[in-house]
Write a protein that holds these residues in place. Structure first.
Motif: not given
Length: 373
Positions: A29, A34, A38-39
């Motif tokens: 993160y 990402l 997805d983050r």
């Protein structure tokens, strides 16, 4: 989605596996590895992991997120309020914590928490003030040892007042070159008071003699302190002594006898309210009448006027290279100006003691010089 599989897997994973996975997710993160969706999912997963029953999982997250400016703020904030083992990592490192966050934790935190905050690479003046005001001795000592801490003069004073009688803080204060001169005076008084209360001192001297010896030692130490005080700090030291009731006629006679003319001038500025430039001009070359009026305005007793004028004239000649003299010669010349009134007899006692002190100091230095030759 990878994060979706991760969340389903959490229910069956062991603690060590969850901790390793949480650390990996947190690192991914903060390193922006990402895609956007997805983050967002990873941030939600990290927030969910705050409820993990194992401190090891939360600690793994804290270690991965603690030094990043890209960590989720809500996650960092909760971790900073976790149990000390977890919170300490974030409190010591995270750049996302504001001064308000840190001050709140100083105010209600454990001594270990306060010390962690005091040890941060950069500590603002506001956070330093909070530690000085409510911090435990260990936290104050850590703050003073931290070269990245911005400490206001008032915060130095509060630490000296609150913990100056403790060797841990006192030594850290004295070692700090930023320490204002009035704080150094607070510390020397505290040392004197501690010695006066010591059972051995009380048994050997008795309470009244211990009090007198302590007071005289503090006065002598105050004179030495003036030598190490920058001219721009004289006003603060004068005000500190005045508020303590130590800025007496006798003390000012001592300062002028020992040639502390700049400090004497700062005291006259504070006591008379006159401009510094005028006071300096009078001390450097003013007539006796004008100087006497200045002394009277400062509240100096009439008996001291003549001896101060005598000392000033000698120190002027020394400054101009017309004479060689020190405290021994000046105190003797001051003594010769006195008559036999009650006030003058009291002043004579003081000047005799100053003269004897100067004789002893000179003899001691001479002996040491002979021994070193």
């Amino acid at each position: 989605m990878v994060v979706g599989h991760f969340l389903k897997w959490l229910d069956t994973a062991r603690v060590a596996e969850r901790a390793a996975a949480a650390a990996a997710l947190a690192r991914a993160y903060v390193q922006n590895e990402l895609p956007f969706e997805d983050r967002c999912a990873a941030e939600a997963a990290l927030t969910l992991l705050l409820d993990d029953p194992s401190a090891k999982v939360r600690l793994a997250m804290a270690e991965a997120l603690s030094m990043s400016r890209h960590a989720p703020m809500q996650v960092v904030s909760v971790l900073a309020s976790d149990q000390p083992e977890v919170a300490g990592v974030v409190l010591a490192r995270s750049p996302l914590l504001t001064d308000a966050d840190l001050i709140d934790r100083v105010a209600c935190g454990l001594p270990a928490t306060q010390k962690l905050i005091a040890d941060r690479p950069l500590v603002s003046m506001a956070v330093s003030a909070a530690i000085a005001e409510v911090g435990e001795p260990e936290a104050c000592a850590a703050l003073l040892a931290n070269s990245g801490a911005d400490i206001a003069s008032l915060s130095f004073r509060r630490m000296a007042e609150r913990h100056g009688d403790l060797a841990l803080v006192r030594e850290a204060l004295i070692a700090d070159p930023r320490l204002p001169s009035d704080c150094r005076h607070v510390l020397l008084v505290k040392v004197g008071e501690a010695l006066k209360r010591a059972p051995l001192v009380a048994a050997l001297m008795g309470a009244s003699r211990a009090e007198r010896v302590m007071r005289e030692a503090c006065i002598k130490a105050s004179l030495t302190l003036i030598d190490g005080t920058r001219a721009e700090e004289h006003a603060a030291l004068v005000e500190h002594l005045r508020l303590r009731g130590d800025l007496t006629s006798g003390f000012l006679v001592r300062t002028i006898a020992y040639g502390k003319v700049d400090f004497f001038g700062a005291a006259l500025v504070a006591l008379t309210g006159q401009a510094e430039s005028r006071v300096r001009s009078l001390l450097a070359g003013g007539k006796d009448v004008a100087l006497t009026a200045l002394f009277r305005s400062a509240g100096l007793s009439a008996a001291t006027h003549g001896v101060i004028l005598t000392a000033l004239k000698v120190w002027r000649e020394v400054a101009n290279g017309k004479r060689l003299a020190g405290a021994q010669e000046v105190s003797w010349l001051m003594l010769q100006q006195l008559g036999d009134t009650s006030a003058e007899r009291d002043l004579a006692g003081l000047l005799k003691s100053l003269h004897v002190e100067a004789l002893r100091d000179n003899a001691r230095r001479h002996a040491l010089a002979i021994a070193a030759a």
